[in-house]
Scaffold this motif. Structure first.
Motif, PDB file in Angstrom:
ATOM      1  N   ASN A 147       0.783  -1.381  -0.267  1.00  0.00           N
ATOM      2  CA  ASN A 147       0.163   0.500   0.275  1.00  0.00           C
ATOM      3  C   ASN A 147       0.866   1.191  -0.015  1.00  0.00           C
ATOM      4  O   ASN A 147       0.503   2.257  -0.266  1.00  0.00           O
ATOM      5  CB  ASN A 147      -0.992   0.016   1.140  1.00  0.00           C
ATOM      6  CG  ASN A 147      -2.205  -0.488   0.657  1.00  0.00           C
ATOM      7  OD1 ASN A 147      -2.646  -0.644  -0.256  1.00  0.00           O
ATOM      8  ND2 ASN A 147      -2.687   0.466   1.364  1.00  0.00           N
ATOM      9  N   ARG A 148       1.989   1.205   0.350  1.00  0.00           N
ATOM     10  CA  ARG A 148       3.030   2.364   0.041  1.00  0.00           C
ATOM     11  C   ARG A 148       3.312   3.089  -0.896  1.00  0.00           C
ATOM     12  O   ARG A 148       2.755   2.443  -1.967  1.00  0.00           O
ATOM     13  CB  ARG A 148       4.500   1.692   0.520  1.00  0.00           C
ATOM     14  CG  ARG A 148       5.189   3.057   1.918  1.00  0.00           C
ATOM     15  CD  ARG A 148       6.302   1.941   2.020  1.00  0.00           C
ATOM     16  NE  ARG A 148       5.724   1.033   2.707  1.00  0.00           N
ATOM     17  CZ  ARG A 148       6.733   0.592   3.589  1.00  0.00           C
ATOM     18  NH1 ARG A 148       7.612  -0.341   3.136  1.00  0.00           N
ATOM     19  NH2 ARG A 148       6.685  -0.271   4.555  1.00  0.00           N
ATOM     20  N   GLY A 149       2.922   4.427  -0.883  1.00  0.00           N
ATOM     21  CA  GLY A 149       2.632   4.891  -2.513  1.00  0.00           C
ATOM     22  C   GLY A 149       1.404   5.533  -2.502  1.00  0.00           C
ATOM     23  O   GLY A 149       1.799   6.006  -3.228  1.00  0.00           O
ATOM     24  N   SER A 150       0.189   4.782  -1.605  1.00  0.00           N
ATOM     25  CA  SER A 150      -0.720   4.867  -2.044  1.00  0.00           C
ATOM     26  C   SER A 150      -1.492   5.709  -1.402  1.00  0.00           C
ATOM     27  O   SER A 150      -2.656   6.508  -2.287  1.00  0.00           O
ATOM     28  CB  SER A 150      -1.407   4.266  -2.126  1.00  0.00           C
ATOM     29  OG  SER A 150      -2.008   3.800  -0.636  1.00  0.00           O
ATOM     30  N   GLY A 151      -0.772   6.892  -0.674  1.00  0.00           N
ATOM     31  CA  GLY A 151      -1.556   7.735   0.342  1.00  0.00           C
ATOM     32  C   GLY A 151      -2.494   7.481   1.261  1.00  0.00           C
ATOM     33  O   GLY A 151      -2.483   8.355   2.770  1.00  0.00           O
ATOM     34  N   GLU A 152      -2.883   5.940   1.396  1.00  0.00           N
ATOM     35  CA  GLU A 152      -3.349   5.241   2.386  1.00  0.00           C
ATOM     36  C   GLU A 152      -2.547   4.348   3.118  1.00  0.00           C
ATOM     37  O   GLU A 152      -1.799   3.451   2.455  1.00  0.00           O
ATOM     38  CB  GLU A 152      -4.724   4.755   2.333  1.00  0.00           C
ATOM     39  CG  GLU A 152      -5.741   6.000   0.889  1.00  0.00           C
ATOM     40  CD  GLU A 152      -6.421   7.185   2.730  1.00  0.00           C
ATOM     41  OE1 GLU A 152      -6.345   6.103   3.455  1.00  0.00           O
ATOM     42  OE2 GLU A 152      -7.210   7.520   2.127  1.00  0.00           O
ATOM     43  N   ALA A 208      -6.943  10.087   9.959  1.00  0.00           N
ATOM     44  CA  ALA A 208      -6.334  10.721   8.636  1.00  0.00           C
ATOM     45  C   ALA A 208      -6.892   9.616   7.854  1.00  0.00           C
ATOM     46  O   ALA A 208      -6.663  10.145   6.857  1.00  0.00           O
ATOM     47  CB  ALA A 208      -5.175  10.402  10.032  1.00  0.00           C
ATOM     48  N   SER A 209      -7.939   8.448   8.378  1.00  0.00           N
ATOM     49  CA  SER A 209      -8.216   8.220   7.406  1.00  0.00           C
ATOM     50  C   SER A 209      -9.691   8.078   6.992  1.00  0.00           C
ATOM     51  O   SER A 209     -10.836   7.724   6.526  1.00  0.00           O
ATOM     52  CB  SER A 209      -8.157   6.253   8.119  1.00  0.00           C
ATOM     53  OG  SER A 209      -8.909   5.789   8.687  1.00  0.00           O
ATOM     54  N   ARG A 266     -13.752   4.808  -0.403  1.00  0.00           N
ATOM     55  CA  ARG A 266     -12.418   5.581  -1.410  1.00  0.00           C
ATOM     56  C   ARG A 266     -13.221   5.827  -2.897  1.00  0.00           C
ATOM     57  O   ARG A 266     -13.659   5.514  -2.897  1.00  0.00           O
ATOM     58  CB  ARG A 266     -11.537   5.455  -0.869  1.00  0.00           C
ATOM     59  CG  ARG A 266     -11.114   4.774   0.343  1.00  0.00           C
ATOM     60  CD  ARG A 266      -9.715   4.737   0.400  1.00  0.00           C
ATOM     61  NE  ARG A 266      -9.305   4.404   1.983  1.00  0.00           N
ATOM     62  CZ  ARG A 266      -8.403   3.284   2.401  1.00  0.00           C
ATOM     63  NH1 ARG A 266      -7.647   3.106   1.794  1.00  0.00           N
ATOM     64  NH2 ARG A 266      -8.389   3.473   4.006  1.00  0.00           N
ATOM     65  N   LYS A 267     -11.843   6.919  -3.739  1.00  0.00           N
ATOM     66  CA  LYS A 267     -12.028   6.796  -5.211  1.00  0.00           C
ATOM     67  C   LYS A 267     -12.350   5.127  -5.827  1.00  0.00           C
ATOM     68  O   LYS A 267     -11.233   4.806  -5.083  1.00  0.00           O
ATOM     69  CB  LYS A 267     -11.377   7.835  -5.272  1.00  0.00           C
ATOM     70  CG  LYS A 267     -11.508   8.432  -6.533  1.00  0.00           C
ATOM     71  CD  LYS A 267     -10.072   9.754  -6.817  1.00  0.00           C
ATOM     72  CE  LYS A 267     -10.371  10.661  -8.203  1.00  0.00           C
ATOM     73  NZ  LYS A 267      -9.310   9.153  -9.603  1.00  0.00           N
TER      74      LYS A 267
END
Lengths: 226, 474
Positions: free
Chosen positions: A181-186, B80-81, B283-284
């Motif tokens: 998930n790293r880089g996905s913003g979440e 944050a989420s 989410r999107k």
């Protein structure tokens, strides 16, 4: 309700006996960032091949069925075989996942609808993020290519996982999900579902019954390569 | 609106009624062969089980010692989420928060996953009073909602009902569906699926509880077997998770350690069918999922347990194992306790949260046999806490007069060893002489309450003290 928030936190602060607030705050920050693992059960001290076997054994112990295929191209036939053996129609909703897109579904005389499941879909097919050998558990990560309802609405859930995606412990899986998930913003997907067997209940006289709200049948297809 | 979900004032009358309820007695007998036997099996197939219990205790102790920081971290991570955290000092505030969210959604149908905090704050009657229709979707909860009863077990809410009673309830409430015979359990299950599936699809808001709140990730976690909790939180526009403030744990790794003892202790499963981690709303690009995600954190007396003699009860993960092991729960079931939380954990939680005056019978309704502590995955010293409440009751002068006089009389004798020995040997002697023939008494003067339901064994041989004296001499 910030008044309630402050009152509760003040009461909690007053209740925990603590001499050094700063040190405690540091300890908490370290723990949250550290991802320190607890005790890992010995049953998973195995090589990858044996982990795959352990996964299948544990999944079958909770009423899932498991079949193995050599490549993703064999999926339509494997799934059609399974459905035929259950006297079910070869008609399914399928998650719009790239791994499932490039497959010629007509090869197994399957009719698939690429979308989130609808209320009357009897069969749903989706792609796992991973699976955990320790307890025969599937791990599904929500996203545009993986609607969560596919795990719960259809009566028969068919899940596809690659043998290489089977981890020993839950912690191995979380590490992989964090880096995926790293880089996905979440930090993590909206919903992560761990699925161990079929839907069940013991609410009528403590007698086990399967398929009360979720799937009555769970079929797992393990793809050995790719 | 006053809610009394944490009170146990009618314990005596309710436990007497429970003992006379033949259906309940039949169902309670099965607890040992089911949950408890399966727990033993699960424990035996995981050699690390005892070490995992110790590790779980350490995690929870650490969290509780830093509860304020972890709650703040959890709130920040939820925000944050894309979710929202609400804080409720008591049941009134929690109900108001839920109502407010439901009103904003113009909600008519509210589906519910199993939530003990929901029971604690009495959310269903409150929403009904405001024109909404709350629908319990866990099969056991649905059954007792039809019967208009509270849950009688933390994880098996309808454990007091037999299949004939369920069939009768379903036939009454599902007139549009096929009539179900007493033994048609499959049919009843199919009906519940049909009826509740319709509700899932039309619900505006879904309310669940939470087994864990993860500070690291802002996820709430539900652990279920039916899949109803997931449909509850997935299909409506809004998901509200209700949780006590003690449910927070630091990391995913910590959660998994505790998870390894949770299902094994509760139902004897290695893992429950569905363990779901939720963070924020849709989410999107997502094809499903709730648009909004709310977490309601409830205090309702929990924070005042910090630093108190019952602080350790905050470690409880509501597995229900102590209920299954308790000989008292095993005879009277959950409703006798009156409170939302029954069994050993309820006997500590109810007086802890609501005050001893609301529940002074509960700490006394125990033989302090210690089975609850023995099986508790969190090793909560429940018997010690029950003794604490007994001491508090005596110290405050609220213990019943007969108990106080009896103990005083015993203390008077006990502090006069010569007289005490003489009286006890006389008593033992008399009982053993009169009871020798049958070996037991079915009635005795001044012991009618005991002998009404069981025999008293007659003493065999001499008293412990005289045997001790004899052995010391030789």
């Amino acid at each position: 309700m910030s008044e309630a928030r402050n009152a509760i936190l003040a009461r909690v602060k007053g209740g925990v006996a603590r001499s050094d607030d700063d040190a405690a705050r540091r300890a908490v920050a370290e723990r949250l960032a550290g991802h320190t693992r607890g005790l890992q059960p010995k049953r998973i001290d195995l090589d990858q091949e044996a982990l795959v076997d352990l996964f299948a054994e544990n999944a079958q112990a909770v009423d899932a069925t498991v079949s193995f295929i050599n490549s993703a191209a064999d999926l339509p036939e494997a799934i059609a075989d399974y459905l035929r053996s259950r006297n079910m129609p070869a008609l399914a909703a399928i998650a719009p996942h790239p791994d499932l897109d490039g497959i010629d579904w007509s090869a197994g005389t399957m009719e698939v609808h690429r979308r989130a499941p609808e209320a009357n879909d009897r069969i749903g097919i989706n792609r796992c993020f991973a699976a955990v050998a320790e307890t025969g558990t599937l791990v599904m990560a929500s996203g545009p290519d993986s609607p969560t309802t596919m795990n719960f609405l259809p009566e028969t859930h068919i899940a596809v996982v690659a043998a290489s995606e089977i981890t020993g412990s839950y912690e191995d899986m979380w590490d992989r999900l964090r880096s995926a998930n790293r880089g996905s913003g979440e930090a993590l997907p909206r919903t992560v579902n761990m699925i161990t067997g079929t839907s069940r209940t013991g609410d009528i006289e403590q007698t086990l019954q399967t398929g009360v709200h979720g799937p009555k049948a769970l079929h797992i297809v393990v793809v050995k390569e790719g | 609106m006053t809610v009394h979900h944490l009170t146990s004032r009618d314990f005596k009358a309710k436990s007497t009624a429970a003992l006379e309820d033949a259906v309940l007695q039949g169902n309670l007998v099965k607890l040992k062969d089911n949950f408890l036997a399966r727990r033993t099996k699960a424990k035996e197939s995981l050699p690390e089980f005892e070490d995992l219990r110790d590790a779980s205790v350490v995690i929870k102790k650490h969290t509780i010692a830093h509860l304020d920081f972890y709650l703040e971290a959890f709130e920040a991570a939820v925000t944050a989420s894309g979710g929202r955290v609400h804080w409720a000092r008591d049941d009134t505030e929690a109900r108001a928060i839920v109502l407010d969210i439901c009103k904003q959604e113009n909600a008519k149908t509210v589906t519910k996953g199993k939530t003990m905090v929901g029971e604690e704050i009495g959310i269903n009657p409150f929403l009904e009073a405001h024109g909404m229709t709350p629908i319990e979707t866990d099969l056991g909860e649905y059954i007792i909602q039809l019967a208009k009863e509270p849950p009688s077990h933390i994880i098996a809410p309808a454990i007091h009902k037999n299949r004939q009673q369920v069939a009768a309830l379903f036939n009454e409430h599902h007139p549009h569906l096929e009539h179900r015979g007493d033994d048609d359990v499959d049919g009843m299950l199919a009906d519940a699926r049909t009826v509740l599936r319709e509700q899932f699809l039309k619900a505006d808001v879904g309310i669940t509880g939470a087994n864990f709140l993860i500070a690291e990730t802002g996820q709430t976690v539900i652990v279920t077997n039916e899949g109803n909790g997931d449909l509850t939180q997935l299909l409506p526009r809004v998901h509200i998770a209700l949780a006590g403030i003690e449910k927070v744990v630091p990391t995913l790794e910590d959660t998994m350690t505790i998870m390894r003892v949770l299902a094994r202790s509760a139902t004897g499963q290695e893992m429950s069918s569905y363990t779901t981690f939720s963070a924020g709303g849709r989410r999107k690009g997502d094809l499903d999922g709730p648009e909004a995600f709310h977490v309601v954190l409830l205090d309702n007396g929990r924070s005042k347990l910090l630093g108190s003699p019952t602080e350790d009860i905050l470690r409880c993960i509501r597995c229900g194992c102590c209920l299954n092991a308790c000989p008292v729960y095993g005879k009277i079931g959950g409703h006798a306790y009156g409170s939302t939380y029954s069994g050993p954990v309820g006997a500590v939680l109810t007086p802890s949260l609501a005050g001893l005056s609301e529940a002074h019978h509960l700490p006394n309704a125990s033989s302090l046999c210690g089975r609850c502590e023995e099986v508790c995955p969190m090793r909560i010293p429940i018997p010690k806490m029950l003794r604490h409440f007994r001491e508090e009751e005596v110290a405050s002068g609220k213990a019943p007069a007969t108990a106080r006089r009896g103990i005083a009389l015993w203390a008077w004798f006990a502090s006069r060893p010569g007289l005490y020995r003489a009286m006890t040997s006389l008593g033992t002697d008399m009982l053993s002489r009169f009871g020798r023939k049958r070996g037991r008494f079915s009635s005795l003067p001044m012991a009618g309450a005991w002998t009404a339901t069981r025999d008293l064994a007659s003493p065999q041989g001499s008293s412990f003290q005289s045997q001790w004296a004899k052995r010391s001499k030789s």
